[in-house]
Design an enzyme around this catalytic site. Structure first.
Site, short mmCIF file in Angstrom:
data_model
loop_
_atom_site.label_atom_id
_atom_site.label_comp_id
_atom_site.label_asym_id
_atom_site.label_seq_id
_atom_site.Cartn_x
_atom_site.Cartn_y
_atom_site.Cartn_z
N SER A 173 -49.33 0.58 21.23
CA SER A 173 -49.19 0.99 19.83
C SER A 173 -48.21 2.14 19.72
CB SER A 173 -50.55 1.43 19.27
OG SER A 173 -50.37 2.06 18.01
N HIS A 232 -47.23 -3.15 19.16
CA HIS A 232 -48.15 -3.03 18.04
C HIS A 232 -47.65 -1.96 17.07
CE1 HIS A 232 -52.16 -3.70 16.25
NE2 HIS A 232 -52.18 -2.40 16.02
N ASP A 270 -48.39 0.03 13.70
CA ASP A 270 -49.42 0.42 12.74
C ASP A 270 -48.80 0.93 11.45
OD1 ASP A 270 -51.94 -0.02 14.12
OD2 ASP A 270 -51.32 1.56 15.49
N MET A 320 -49.68 2.48 7.83
CA MET A 320 -50.76 3.15 7.08
C MET A 320 -50.21 3.76 5.81
SD MET A 320 -52.64 5.16 10.20
CE MET A 320 -52.84 4.41 11.82
N HIS A 364 -49.72 -4.36 12.06
CA HIS A 364 -51.09 -4.15 11.60
C HIS A 364 -51.04 -3.35 10.30
CE1 HIS A 364 -55.23 -2.11 12.62
NE2 HIS A 364 -55.28 -2.86 11.52
N MET A 419 -52.67 -1.41 7.57
CA MET A 419 -53.84 -0.66 7.13
C MET A 419 -53.51 -0.07 5.77
SD MET A 419 -55.05 1.07 10.74
CE MET A 419 -53.48 0.94 11.59
N MET A 471 -61.74 -3.71 15.24
CA MET A 471 -61.50 -2.27 15.31
C MET A 471 -62.66 -1.61 16.06
SD MET A 471 -58.58 -1.67 13.92
CE MET A 471 -58.73 0.11 14.10
N ASP A 500 -58.69 -2.83 19.16
CA ASP A 500 -57.84 -1.68 18.89
C ASP A 500 -58.70 -0.43 18.70
OD1 ASP A 500 -56.01 0.19 17.99
OD2 ASP A 500 -55.30 -0.99 16.29
#
Length: 218
Positions: A7, A32, A34, A36, A65, A67, A136, A174
């Site tokens: 990540s 990966h 992330d 957000m 991913h 979020m 998660m 994760d």
């Protein structure tokens, strides 16, 4: 073969291209990413423009991913950015079935993430639209948290559901996974492991990636 997905949340944001090349050269097949928004989770990271810039440095699988709230508004942006897998949270939208269908229609693999408090049973009516389930094992939003032990039971439940329904699922975990517990997570049924601080916080990043892959595939 089980796969590691480092990540970039824990990498040096001023040198993401170099970070990606380092872990890929060491043998990590996934990167990966992330995303957000400061609303769905209490942190803000990057958006589609940075993902698109990063894609130029990624030879393997870009695993994005989301979020974020209202993920449907950004599916096309991340397709254009080069995402291979796009994961959304069950908890982030009212019409998750439609969202998963839309991801696949755009030509990406669909991932569905479940927060620690969301039971695996919600997958029962969605399993045919899901290519990857992300369990998660921390509450999302920040790196470096401790692994929530009950996540192992959820991984086992997802694996059993996949076998019962004849789906060859990617099962990703994760949060809080390191060299000390990765074998336990894989033995529960996970086949894609996200690791951020355990990789990029290591003194020797390349050696750590190689040790992860070794432990995951023994």
């Amino acid at each position: 073969m089980n796969a590691l997905a480092p990540s970039i949340l824990s990498a040096d944001f001023a040198a993401l291209g170099e970070a990606v090349k380092l872990v890929e050269h060491a043998g990590a097949p996934y990167i990966h990413v992330d995303v957000m928004d400061g609303h769905f989770v209490p942190n803000i990271t990057i958006g589609a423009p940075v993902a698109a810039a990063l894609r130029k440095h990624i030879n393997g699988i870009m695993d994005v991913h989301l979020m974020i709230e209202n993920p449907d508004a950004y599916l096309e942006d991340f397709k254009a950015a080069g995402a291979d897998i796009l994961t959304v949270h069950y908890e982030s939208t009212k019409h998750i079935h439609r969202t998963l269908q839309a991801i696949r229609k755009l030509g990406m693999k669909s991932g569905l993430a479940l927060n620690p408090g969301t039971p695996v049973e919600v997958l029962e009516c969605l399993i045919d639209e899901v290519d990857m389930v992300l369990i998660m094992s921390v509450n999302p939003g920040f790196g470096g948290q401790s692994f929530i032990p009950y996540a192992l039971e959820k991984v086992k439940q997802v694996k059993a559901l996949g076998e019962r329904t004849g789906r060859d699922l990617l099962i990703q975990v994760d949060g809080g996974v390191g060299l000390q517990n990765v074998q336990e997570v894989v033995n529960a049924g996970a086949n894609v492991i996200v690791a951020g601080s355990a990789v990029f916080g290591a003194q020797d990043v390349s050696a750590t990636v190689q040790e992860f892959m070794k432990l995951m595939n023994e």
